[in-house]
Design a protein around this motif. Structure first.
Motif, PDB file in Angstrom:
ATOM      1  N   MET A   1       0.843  -1.180   0.000  1.00  0.00           N
ATOM      2  CA  MET A   1       0.000   0.000   0.000  1.00  0.00           C
ATOM      3  C   MET A   1       0.894   1.252   0.000  1.00  0.00           C
ATOM      4  N   GLU A   2       0.619   2.153  -0.908  1.00  0.00           N
ATOM      5  CA  GLU A   2       1.387   3.386  -0.999  1.00  0.00           C
ATOM      6  C   GLU A   2       0.982   4.343   0.116  1.00  0.00           C
ATOM      7  N   ARG A   3       1.968   5.006   0.685  1.00  0.00           N
ATOM      8  CA  ARG A   3       1.725   6.030   1.693  1.00  0.00           C
ATOM      9  C   ARG A   3       2.217   7.359   1.155  1.00  0.00           C
ATOM     10  N   SER A   4       1.796   8.453   1.780  1.00  0.00           N
ATOM     11  CA  SER A   4       2.281   9.763   1.357  1.00  0.00           C
ATOM     12  C   SER A   4       2.371  10.694   2.558  1.00  0.00           C
ATOM     13  N   LYS A   5       3.126  11.752   2.364  1.00  0.00           N
ATOM     14  CA  LYS A   5       3.297  12.767   3.395  1.00  0.00           C
ATOM     15  C   LYS A   5       3.376  14.117   2.687  1.00  0.00           C
ATOM     16  N   THR A   6       2.613  15.070   3.156  1.00  0.00           N
ATOM     17  CA  THR A   6       2.647  16.420   2.609  1.00  0.00           C
ATOM     18  C   THR A   6       3.305  17.329   3.634  1.00  0.00           C
ATOM     19  N   ILE A   7       4.213  18.153   3.175  1.00  0.00           N
ATOM     20  CA  ILE A   7       4.971  19.039   4.064  1.00  0.00           C
ATOM     21  C   ILE A   7       4.750  20.483   3.633  1.00  0.00           C
ATOM     22  N   HIS A   8       4.529  21.339   4.611  1.00  0.00           N
ATOM     23  CA  HIS A   8       4.390  22.779   4.364  1.00  0.00           C
ATOM     24  C   HIS A   8       5.399  23.505   5.245  1.00  0.00           C
ATOM     25  N   TRP A   9       6.001  24.564   4.706  1.00  0.00           N
ATOM     26  CA  TRP A   9       6.934  25.351   5.499  1.00  0.00           C
ATOM     27  C   TRP A   9       6.930  26.774   4.994  1.00  0.00           C
ATOM     28  N   GLN A  10       7.569  27.643   5.784  1.00  0.00           N
ATOM     29  CA  GLN A  10       7.698  29.045   5.415  1.00  0.00           C
ATOM     30  C   GLN A  10       9.124  29.317   4.963  1.00  0.00           C
ATOM     31  N   ASP A  11       9.336  30.456   4.342  1.00  0.00           N
ATOM     32  CA  ASP A  11      10.641  30.842   3.813  1.00  0.00           C
ATOM     33  C   ASP A  11      11.689  30.819   4.934  1.00  0.00           C
ATOM     34  N   PRO A  12      12.714  29.965   4.843  1.00  0.00           N
ATOM     35  CA  PRO A  12      13.721  29.893   5.899  1.00  0.00           C
ATOM     36  C   PRO A  12      14.613  31.134   5.985  1.00  0.00           C
TER      37      PRO A  12
ATOM     38  N   PRO B   1       9.236   8.028  15.980  1.00  0.00           N
ATOM     39  CA  PRO B   1       9.683   7.311  14.785  1.00  0.00           C
ATOM     40  C   PRO B   1       8.503   6.883  13.910  1.00  0.00           C
ATOM     41  N   GLN B   2       8.634   7.140  12.612  1.00  0.00           N
ATOM     42  CA  GLN B   2       7.593   6.832  11.636  1.00  0.00           C
ATOM     43  C   GLN B   2       8.208   6.042  10.477  1.00  0.00           C
ATOM     44  N   GLU B   3       7.365   5.422   9.675  1.00  0.00           N
ATOM     45  CA  GLU B   3       7.855   4.667   8.518  1.00  0.00           C
ATOM     46  C   GLU B   3       8.699   5.515   7.580  1.00  0.00           C
ATOM     47  N   PHE B   4       8.350   6.793   7.421  1.00  0.00           N
ATOM     48  CA  PHE B   4       9.101   7.621   6.479  1.00  0.00           C
ATOM     49  C   PHE B   4      10.516   7.925   6.982  1.00  0.00           C
ATOM     50  N   HIS B   5      10.844   7.543   8.206  1.00  0.00           N
ATOM     51  CA  HIS B   5      12.206   7.661   8.726  1.00  0.00           C
ATOM     52  C   HIS B   5      13.045   6.417   8.421  1.00  0.00           C
ATOM     53  N   TYR B   6      12.425   5.377   7.894  1.00  0.00           N
ATOM     54  CA  TYR B   6      13.081   4.070   7.767  1.00  0.00           C
ATOM     55  C   TYR B   6      14.143   4.000   6.680  1.00  0.00           C
ATOM     56  N   ASN B   7      15.128   3.155   6.949  1.00  0.00           N
ATOM     57  CA  ASN B   7      16.126   2.775   5.958  1.00  0.00           C
ATOM     58  C   ASN B   7      15.660   1.481   5.281  1.00  0.00           C
ATOM     59  N   PRO B   8      16.428   0.924   4.350  1.00  0.00           N
ATOM     60  CA  PRO B   8      15.987  -0.284   3.641  1.00  0.00           C
ATOM     61  C   PRO B   8      15.870  -1.554   4.500  1.00  0.00           C
ATOM     62  N   ILE B   9      16.427  -1.560   5.715  1.00  0.00           N
ATOM     63  CA  ILE B   9      16.368  -2.770   6.533  1.00  0.00           C
ATOM     64  C   ILE B   9      15.338  -2.684   7.659  1.00  0.00           C
TER      65      ILE B   9
END
Length: 162
Positions: A1-12, A63-71
């Motif tokens: 199952m595909e997951r997604s994450k949307t990120i919003h930020w302001q001008d650094p 910790p979330q799945e989007f932090h994961y490495n290949p193992i």
């Protein structure tokens, strides 16, 4: 199952400009209070600022799945990023307005695997020594039960205003 994450930020650049006008502690507290935008890295990696006091900075993350490495565990770069953030900001809390810093050297010891089952982790950075040109900082990544997952030390170059 595909997951997604949307990120919003302001001008650094807005925050970076204001960093030169305030002491490090005032700048970081203004950021934590929402007066200055958080840097995009915090949104990208889903880090939270817990506290900033003189010589100490605390960040946390779940910790979330989007932090994961290949193992199937949290990538060492994510762990390094939170520890580096905590160490750098611990030094920044002690700097006067107009003074900056950069990391010269960073060493991380990964002591225990981090997964989504680990729960919330806190990276606490502390200044060990701060001189005229260099500083030595350290950070620990600890869970709510006091279990140590990683330890880091860093040497920073203090950038005096010109």
């Amino acid at each position: 199952m595909e997951r997604s994450k949307t990120i919003h930020w302001q001008d650094p650049a807005e925050g970076a400009t204001k960093a030169k006008q305030k002491s490090g502690l005032d700048y970081l507290q203004a950021m934590n209070n929402g007066e200055i935008p958080l840097p995009p890295l915090l949104h990208t990696l889903d880090f939270s600022v817990e506290s900033m006091t003189p010589g100490v900075a605390v960040f946390s993350f779940m910790p979330q799945e989007f932090h994961y490495n290949p193992i199937g565990s949290v990538h060492g770069g994510v762990i390094t990023a939170i520890l580096d953030s905590a160490m750098g900001c611990s030094l920044h809390t002690q700097l006067p307005a107009g003074t900056g810093y950069t990391t010269l050297e960073l060493k991380v010891n990964f002591l225990k695997a981090v997964t989504i089952k680990t729960g919330r982790l806190r990276g606490t950075g502390k200044v060990i020594f701060s001189g005229g040109r260099t500083a030595l900082t350290e950070a620990q990544l600890i869970d709510d039960n006091g279990m140590l997952y990683a330890h880091a030390v860093s040497t920073c170059l203090i950038l005096q205003p010109k």
